[in-house]
Design a protein around this motif. Structure first.
Motif, PDB file in Angstrom:
ATOM      1  N   ILE A 144       0.796  -1.276   0.037  1.00 34.76           N
ATOM      2  CA  ILE A 144      -0.036  -0.019  -0.084  1.00 34.76           C
ATOM      3  C   ILE A 144       0.808   1.272  -0.078  1.00 34.76           C
ATOM      4  N   ALA A 145       1.945   1.125   0.840  1.00 30.88           N
ATOM      5  CA  ALA A 145       2.672   2.561   0.825  1.00 30.88           C
ATOM      6  C   ALA A 145       3.638   2.685  -0.415  1.00 30.88           C
ATOM      7  N   VAL A 146       3.910   1.676  -1.180  1.00 29.84           N
ATOM      8  CA  VAL A 146       4.637   1.787  -2.403  1.00 29.84           C
ATOM      9  C   VAL A 146       3.548   2.465  -3.412  1.00 29.84           C
ATOM     10  N   MET A 147       2.472   1.987  -3.363  1.00 31.40           N
ATOM     11  CA  MET A 147       1.521   2.342  -4.443  1.00 31.40           C
ATOM     12  C   MET A 147       1.181   3.854  -4.161  1.00 31.40           C
ATOM     13  N   ASP A 148       1.122   4.280  -2.821  1.00 27.85           N
ATOM     14  CA  ASP A 148       0.664   5.618  -2.613  1.00 27.85           C
ATOM     15  C   ASP A 148       1.889   6.444  -3.076  1.00 27.85           C
ATOM     16  N   GLY A 149       3.162   6.118  -2.825  1.00 29.94           N
ATOM     17  CA  GLY A 149       4.323   6.796  -2.812  1.00 29.94           C
ATOM     18  C   GLY A 149       4.564   7.037  -4.416  1.00 29.94           C
ATOM     19  N   LEU A 150       4.114   5.966  -5.145  1.00 35.10           N
ATOM     20  CA  LEU A 150       4.422   5.978  -6.608  1.00 35.10           C
ATOM     21  C   LEU A 150       3.393   7.056  -7.228  1.00 35.10           C
ATOM     22  N   GLN A 151       2.325   6.945  -6.865  1.00 34.90           N
ATOM     23  CA  GLN A 151       1.266   8.003  -7.296  1.00 34.90           C
ATOM     24  C   GLN A 151       1.794   9.460  -7.076  1.00 34.90           C
ATOM     25  N   VAL A 152       2.327   9.765  -5.947  1.00 32.52           N
ATOM     26  CA  VAL A 152       3.012  11.144  -5.857  1.00 32.52           C
ATOM     27  C   VAL A 152       3.915  11.070  -6.765  1.00 32.52           C
ATOM     28  N   GLN A 153       4.947  10.359  -6.808  1.00 33.22           N
ATOM     29  CA  GLN A 153       6.142  10.573  -7.829  1.00 33.22           C
ATOM     30  C   GLN A 153       5.730  10.826  -9.050  1.00 33.22           C
ATOM     31  N   TRP A 154       4.550  10.033  -9.514  1.00 32.80           N
ATOM     32  CA  TRP A 154       4.217   9.861 -11.091  1.00 32.80           C
ATOM     33  C   TRP A 154       3.446  11.366 -11.315  1.00 32.80           C
ATOM     34  N   LEU A 155       2.611  11.876 -10.300  1.00 31.10           N
ATOM     35  CA  LEU A 155       2.188  13.302 -10.283  1.00 31.10           C
ATOM     36  C   LEU A 155       3.104  14.310 -10.434  1.00 31.10           C
ATOM     37  N   LEU A 156       4.213  14.222 -10.024  1.00 31.46           N
ATOM     38  CA  LEU A 156       5.214  15.198 -10.133  1.00 31.46           C
ATOM     39  C   LEU A 156       6.079  14.905 -11.451  1.00 31.46           C
ATOM     40  N   ALA A 157       6.224  13.806 -11.881  1.00 30.64           N
ATOM     41  CA  ALA A 157       6.997  13.436 -13.235  1.00 30.64           C
ATOM     42  C   ALA A 157       6.519  12.122 -13.820  1.00 30.64           C
ATOM     43  N   PRO A 158       5.462  12.406 -14.372  1.00 33.05           N
ATOM     44  CA  PRO A 158       4.806  11.005 -14.960  1.00 33.05           C
ATOM     45  C   PRO A 158       5.557  10.539 -15.860  1.00 33.05           C
ATOM     46  N   GLU A 159       6.591  11.232 -16.797  1.00 29.80           N
ATOM     47  CA  GLU A 159       7.368  10.479 -17.843  1.00 29.80           C
ATOM     48  C   GLU A 159       8.437   9.651 -17.009  1.00 29.80           C
ATOM     49  N   ALA A 160       8.725  10.104 -15.629  1.00 29.37           N
ATOM     50  CA  ALA A 160       9.766   8.861 -15.258  1.00 29.37           C
ATOM     51  C   ALA A 160       9.086   7.743 -14.272  1.00 29.37           C
ATOM     52  N   VAL A 161       7.862   7.719 -14.258  1.00 29.45           N
ATOM     53  CA  VAL A 161       7.367   6.813 -13.333  1.00 29.45           C
ATOM     54  C   VAL A 161       6.364   5.787 -14.152  1.00 29.45           C
ATOM     55  N   ASP A 162       6.699   4.531 -14.004  1.00 31.82           N
ATOM     56  CA  ASP A 162       5.755   3.609 -14.431  1.00 31.82           C
ATOM     57  C   ASP A 162       5.007   3.025 -13.198  1.00 31.82           C
ATOM     58  N   MET A 163       3.962   3.355 -12.845  1.00 29.54           N
ATOM     59  CA  MET A 163       3.456   3.062 -11.644  1.00 29.54           C
ATOM     60  C   MET A 163       2.977   1.475 -11.539  1.00 29.54           C
ATOM     61  N   ALA A 164       2.603   0.914 -12.623  1.00 27.66           N
ATOM     62  CA  ALA A 164       2.122  -0.488 -12.795  1.00 27.66           C
ATOM     63  C   ALA A 164       3.426  -1.308 -12.946  1.00 27.66           C
TER      64      ALA A 164
END
Length: 183
Positions: A144-164
């Motif tokens: 759960i923590a990883v999923m939530d943290g990835l969302q924040v990272q993705w919002l700030l740099a969507p091109e750098a984060v593949d949440m799935a």
């Protein structure tokens, strides 16, 4: 949803929300009685869209964990909902925030689902069945923590984060770690 996501609860103006909905402030309050009730309704709407993806039954065992990867993939197409969740979940830790109970309950429910899925995976032979309850609880919290943290990272740099992909990698690594600890 857009206003709460962009400004957070405290800075979101009921006047702006009413204007976007084509209503007066009194009209919005007629349907929701308070800004806090409106916020809760918006959050519940977000959850309903995720629940619809599950269908009539929650997947069992590792299938539920794969569903979480699918949720991360869908979230990459729903920036507004992801922003709403990220902003309001963080904001809800402040004193007397109207969504604090909602998020406390939501995390408890999600944690229970992930713990149940991990336990089912053990019962179904998808994961070693001698995994301790503490390992399962810690693994659920980490997912759960990883999923939530990835969302924040993705919002700030969507091109750098593949949440799935990152969610899938972390779930795989955590399951491998559980197996390695028992060998």
């Amino acid at each position: 949803m857009e206003t709460f996501a962009a400004r957070g609860y405290n800075k979101a103006s009921l006047a702006e929300i009413a204007d976007q909905a084509g209503l007066t402030q009194a009209g919005v309050l007629h349907y929701f009685s308070s800004k806090a009730n409106l916020l809760t309704s918006v959050l519940e709407l977000r959850d309903e869209s995720d629940i619809e993806q599950l269908g009539t039954e929650r997947p069992r065992g590792l299938a539920f964990l794969h569903h979480l990867v699918g949720t991360a993939r869908r979230n990459a197409e729903r920036e507004g909902i992801v922003r709403l969740y990220a902003v309001l979940s963080a904001e809800s830790v402040t004193a007397d925030h109207p969504a604090q109970d909602y998020f406390r309950d939501r995390y408890a429910g999600l944690r229970a689902f992930v713990i149940e899925a991990l336990s089912e995976a053990c019962e179904l032979g998808e994961v070693r069945d001698d995994v301790g309850d503490l390992d399962i609880e810690n693994t659920a919290n980490a997912i759960i923590a990883v999923m939530d943290g990835l969302q924040v990272q993705w919002l700030l740099a969507p091109e750098a984060v593949d949440m799935a992909a990152a969610t899938d990698r972390v779930i795989s690594a955590l399951l491998a770690d559980i197996a390695a600890r028992r060998e």
